[in-house]
Write a protein that holds these residues in place. Structure first.
Motif, mmCIF file in Angstrom:
data_model
loop_
_atom_site.group_PDB
_atom_site.id
_atom_site.type_symbol
_atom_site.label_atom_id
_atom_site.label_comp_id
_atom_site.label_asym_id
_atom_site.label_seq_id
_atom_site.Cartn_x
_atom_site.Cartn_y
_atom_site.Cartn_z
ATOM 1 N N ARG A 177 0.816 -1.203 0.000
ATOM 2 C CA ARG A 177 0.000 0.000 0.000
ATOM 3 C C ARG A 177 0.859 1.267 0.000
ATOM 4 O O ARG A 177 0.613 2.207 -0.758
ATOM 5 C CB ARG A 177 -0.887 -0.045 1.244
ATOM 6 N N ALA A 178 1.881 1.283 0.832
ATOM 7 C CA ALA A 178 2.771 2.454 0.893
ATOM 8 C C ALA A 178 3.469 2.653 -0.450
ATOM 9 O O ALA A 178 3.597 3.787 -0.935
ATOM 10 C CB ALA A 178 3.789 2.280 2.015
ATOM 11 N N ALA A 179 3.908 1.555 -1.071
ATOM 12 C CA ALA A 179 4.569 1.666 -2.381
ATOM 13 C C ALA A 179 3.580 2.211 -3.413
ATOM 14 O O ALA A 179 3.921 3.102 -4.203
ATOM 15 C CB ALA A 179 5.090 0.298 -2.821
ATOM 16 N N LEU A 180 2.361 1.704 -3.399
ATOM 17 C CA LEU A 180 1.348 2.165 -4.358
ATOM 18 C C LEU A 180 1.039 3.644 -4.160
ATOM 19 O O LEU A 180 0.900 4.392 -5.137
ATOM 20 C CB LEU A 180 0.063 1.351 -4.194
ATOM 21 N N GLN A 181 0.931 4.069 -2.912
ATOM 22 C CA GLN A 181 0.648 5.490 -2.638
ATOM 23 C C GLN A 181 1.715 6.371 -3.274
ATOM 24 O O GLN A 181 1.411 7.350 -3.944
ATOM 25 C CB GLN A 181 0.612 5.731 -1.124
ATOM 26 N N ARG A 207 -0.090 11.575 3.337
ATOM 27 C CA ARG A 207 1.046 11.163 2.524
ATOM 28 C C ARG A 207 0.915 11.609 1.067
ATOM 29 O O ARG A 207 1.904 11.936 0.429
ATOM 30 C CB ARG A 207 1.126 9.646 2.601
ATOM 31 N N ILE A 208 -0.314 11.594 0.542
ATOM 32 C CA ILE A 208 -0.446 11.748 -0.906
ATOM 33 C C ILE A 208 -0.940 13.121 -1.358
ATOM 34 O O ILE A 208 -0.736 13.476 -2.509
ATOM 35 C CB ILE A 208 -1.421 10.692 -1.483
ATOM 36 N N ALA A 209 -1.604 13.878 -0.471
ATOM 37 C CA ALA A 209 -2.432 14.977 -0.983
ATOM 38 C C ALA A 209 -1.752 16.340 -0.954
ATOM 39 O O ALA A 209 -0.955 16.638 -0.067
ATOM 40 C CB ALA A 209 -3.726 15.057 -0.175
#
Ligand SMILES: Nc1ncnc2c1ncn2[C@@H]1O[C@H](COP(=O)(O)OP(=O)(O)O)[C@@H](O)[C@H]1O
Ligand SMILES: [Mg+2]
Length: 247
Positions: A177-181, A207-209
């Motif tokens: 999941r962390a890698a995909l994010q 993390r992503i936004a």
């Protein structure tokens, strides 16, 4: 290809068989190329808001605009080819190869074969799937993380100006999941695709936004950059939601 702007203008949704409103007075703008995470507890209206953009849900009041144009005035099929959509239950077509799945929208758009092939290989590389190994594979021979990567590549197939993602990584383990994010946000930033990303995981949102839209009971509680939300939560609800995330 750059991202489209999205505007929510006093959007309300009431489902026919419900007593309350699923959304009330939602107004905000998303800039071209921006990544906005939509967070909040189950039932707060995240999925409903996302689906007003591709007209899987029609607002009861207000309007949703893409590049300033009310989506109601657009043909729904044409709209959905301009707006990528990736969900947790990836829904890859089992009888098609990975390349055919990723190339669906370009095919529907009538792109020539060589342009589709280049697009498919480019997207597979961007989501870290070697085209030589994965092009001809069937979905049942993919791990959960690989299937999610293909799902995102497929959603980006037709060079959409907008990408909608609804808890896309909810079913994969924490490391994948962390890698995909990281990978997916890098891809949409490289492509300049305006992205709305629904999650109930505040760590994922942080993390992503670029900005986080915090929802509660069908309303927006706060819309701000991650650091601003952590530093200055607008309400007790927001403070409690992000408590413990200030690491
Ligand atoms: N198709 C539907 N018909 C009736 N009510 C719905 C429908 N979809 C969602 N709802 C209701 O609308 C509210 C918001 O749901 P949803 O947008 O799915 O929230 P979230 O994605 O944040 O969990 C909830 O109360 C939910 O029960
Ligand atoms: Mg939902």
């Amino acid at each position: 290809m750059s991202g489209a702007t999205i505007g929510f203008d006093d959007v309300g949704v009431r489902y026919a068989d419900a007593d309350g409103d699923a959304l009330r007075g939602v107004s905000f703008d998303v800039a071209s190329g921006e990544v906005v995470a939509i967070v909040g507890p189950s039932g707060c209206g995240k999925t409903t808001l996302l689906r007003t953009v591709n007209r899987l849900v029609e607002p009861t009041s207000g309007a949703v605009l893409i590049d300033g144009v009310d989506v109601r005035t657009m043909d729904a099929v044409a709209l959905r080819r301009r707006v990528g959509y990736a969900i947790q239950a990836v829904g890859l077509f089992a009888h098609m190869t990975v390349a055919e799945n990723v190339g669906i929208v370009p095919s529907l758009l009538g792109w020539p074969r060589d342009r589709i092939d280049r697009r498919v290989d480019d997207l597979l590389e961007r989501v870290h799937l070697d085209p030589k190994r994965f092009r001809d594979r069937r979905p049942r021979k993919l791990s959960g993380g690989e299937a999610q990567r293909v799902g995102v590549a497929r959603a980006l197939g037709g060079e959409p100006g907008v990408l909608l993602m609804d808890e896309p990584f909810g079913a994969v383990d924490a490391i994948v999941r962390a890698a995909l994010q990281d990978e997916v946000t890098r891809v949409v930033r490289d492509l300049g695709t305006t992205t709305l990303f629904v999650t109930h995981d505040v760590h994922e949102a942080l993390r992503i936004a670029d900005r986080i839209c915090v929802m509660n009971g069908g309303r927006v509680e706060q819309l701000d950059a991650p650091a601003a939300i952590l530093a200055n939560p607008a309400t007790d609800f927001v403070r409690r939601l992000f408590e413990g995330a200030r690491a």
